[in-house]
Design an enzyme around this catalytic site. Sequence first.
Site, PDB file in Angstrom:
ATOM      1  N   SER A 198      -1.609 -29.750  22.901  1.00 46.29           N
ATOM      2  CA  SER A 198      -2.535 -29.031  21.875  1.00 46.29           C
ATOM      3  C   SER A 198      -2.966 -29.886  20.823  1.00 46.29           C
ATOM      4  O   SER A 198      -3.887 -30.624  20.958  1.00 46.29           O
ATOM      5  CB  SER A 198      -1.155 -28.109  21.706  1.00 46.29           C
ATOM      6  OG  SER A 198      -1.791 -27.095  20.816  1.00 46.29           O
ATOM      7  N   GLU A 315      -3.480 -20.635  29.178  1.00 44.93           N
ATOM      8  CA  GLU A 315      -3.167 -21.232  27.946  1.00 44.93           C
ATOM      9  C   GLU A 315      -2.968 -20.054  26.968  1.00 44.93           C
ATOM     10  O   GLU A 315      -2.247 -20.057  26.045  1.00 44.93           O
ATOM     11  CB  GLU A 315      -4.274 -21.915  27.779  1.00 44.93           C
ATOM     12  CG  GLU A 315      -4.466 -23.267  28.487  1.00 44.93           C
ATOM     13  CD  GLU A 315      -3.679 -24.419  28.050  1.00 44.93           C
ATOM     14  OE1 GLU A 315      -2.778 -24.023  26.976  1.00 44.93           O
ATOM     15  OE2 GLU A 315      -3.847 -25.303  28.609  1.00 44.93           O
ATOM     16  N   HIS A 414       0.431 -21.861  27.449  1.00 49.25           N
ATOM     17  CA  HIS A 414       0.210 -23.090  26.480  1.00 49.25           C
ATOM     18  C   HIS A 414       1.546 -23.764  26.287  1.00 49.25           C
ATOM     19  O   HIS A 414       2.714 -23.048  25.876  1.00 49.25           O
ATOM     20  CB  HIS A 414      -0.439 -22.643  25.333  1.00 49.25           C
ATOM     21  CG  HIS A 414      -0.849 -23.685  24.362  1.00 49.25           C
ATOM     22  ND1 HIS A 414      -1.839 -24.562  24.557  1.00 49.25           N
ATOM     23  CD2 HIS A 414      -0.311 -24.147  22.946  1.00 49.25           C
ATOM     24  CE1 HIS A 414      -2.221 -25.404  23.624  1.00 49.25           C
ATOM     25  NE2 HIS A 414      -1.145 -25.088  22.764  1.00 49.25           N
TER      26      HIS A 414
END
Length: 504
Positions: A198, A315, A414
């Site tokens: 991320s 995600e 995610h």
Amino acid sequence: MMDPIVATASGQVRGATRNSIYVFKGIPYGASTAGRGRFLPPQKPEPWSGVRDALRYGASSPQPEGGLGVMLSLSGGAEPEPLSEDCLYLNVWTPALNDGGKRPVMFWCHGGGFTMGSGSAGFYEGTNLARRGDAVVVTVNHRLGALGYCYLGELAGEEYAASGNVGMLDLVAALEWVRDNIAAFGGDPGNVTIFGESGGGAKVSILMAMPDAQGLFHRAIIQSGPALRVSPRAKATHRAEKLLRELEIAPGDVERLRDIPIERLFEANARINPNALAGWGPVMDGVVIPNQPFDPVAPAISANVPLLIGTNKDEITLFTLADTGLATLDEAGLHARVSQFAGARADELIAAYRDAQPQGTPANIYTAIGSDRMMRINSITLAERKYAQGAAPVYMYLFTWETPILNGRLKSTHALEIPFVFDNLAYAVGFTGGSGPELQGIADAMSEAWLAFARTGAPGPNWPAYTPEERATMIFNRESRVEHDPAGPQRQAWGDMLINGFSE
């Protein structure tokens, strides 16, 4: 067994032993950034005499209220530590000390965008990875938010020319600490892999474009965090001006900004940046970051660095849990949402994803499009630009295993791959919904591939390098396999649309 003690350039540190791995927490790699150090590049830590305990994580950077708790709850929890501008600390896990070993070093950049997070999250605990791969694992804290990325160069003079990127310079300082000290911890300073997820993946992307970081790492892994671009100076200056106005501080009066209590700084920041993950990030200032990291081309200074890059299939689901309109989304609503970023090409884009999911609901289609928009398309673009340099291989992955928690709403969301990469499923039961041989098999495959890449620059003999012609992609699931150009028609439907993701 006696407590392990290691001499660093600043003084001796005492660690602990856990499951045959030596653990050192909260080692300072820089001085406090409070007071005169606020908004300025990091300085070396003050040396100490005697032996300093390195048994607890160091303070995390100040960040939005509740933000650290949210990040840590998503990533396996952590020991409770304070928030402080004295936050330049790192942690080391290693199988051996002062043995002349040439172990690969894996340097982790934490997620949370550029405003939240900590290197002390449970998912990032390095014991299992260090033991499995005979490797040295390093995690790090650094400045976040306005403290790390408030660009004052055009408002306060030359002394603050680097202020928009001091959070990234903190990471450079930590890498310099690794270069100067990691041999005493059994690691090889000539074989350092930077990796992150991320915001951490974005930090890896940007380190690859920073002259100050050149030569401090030798391989790179970007997990769900491709940063093609960063903010230009004009936009970053405007952002700083908004903060100064909110604090009623004149642009030239930087002394007041430097001395203002951190609580007031964050109260003002919350008013101008209601989204805790948005607002602050690195700046193309022409010096620390001289060019856009991967736009229009990959950075020449890291051309010889092998890259492993990839994303998760779904995600966006982590960020749409509170989207009350998603469950009842109809075709008109889907078109309206996609048109916001695809314009006249919305119909073409929706049709391509509909072909892949003929029975998919509008919510399913939006999740697929939104997830690719968020991470995957930019990751492919970054990989293509890296490949075009012809100097080092690129490897692509796609994580598709779906967590059953929340009645399956998160799917392959995610950050879900992190505990598999670190072989830390014990910390992740609340995220994965369980453990057992099936999940451990995925963790075995991912952690071994990451370790092989750190060791040799290739993730294994059965994982071909990525090329625009073949687009070999390792699919991680219960049975991992290589697939060529997965979801190719959907990829092609994006055409030349540039989705900036973390960049601006």
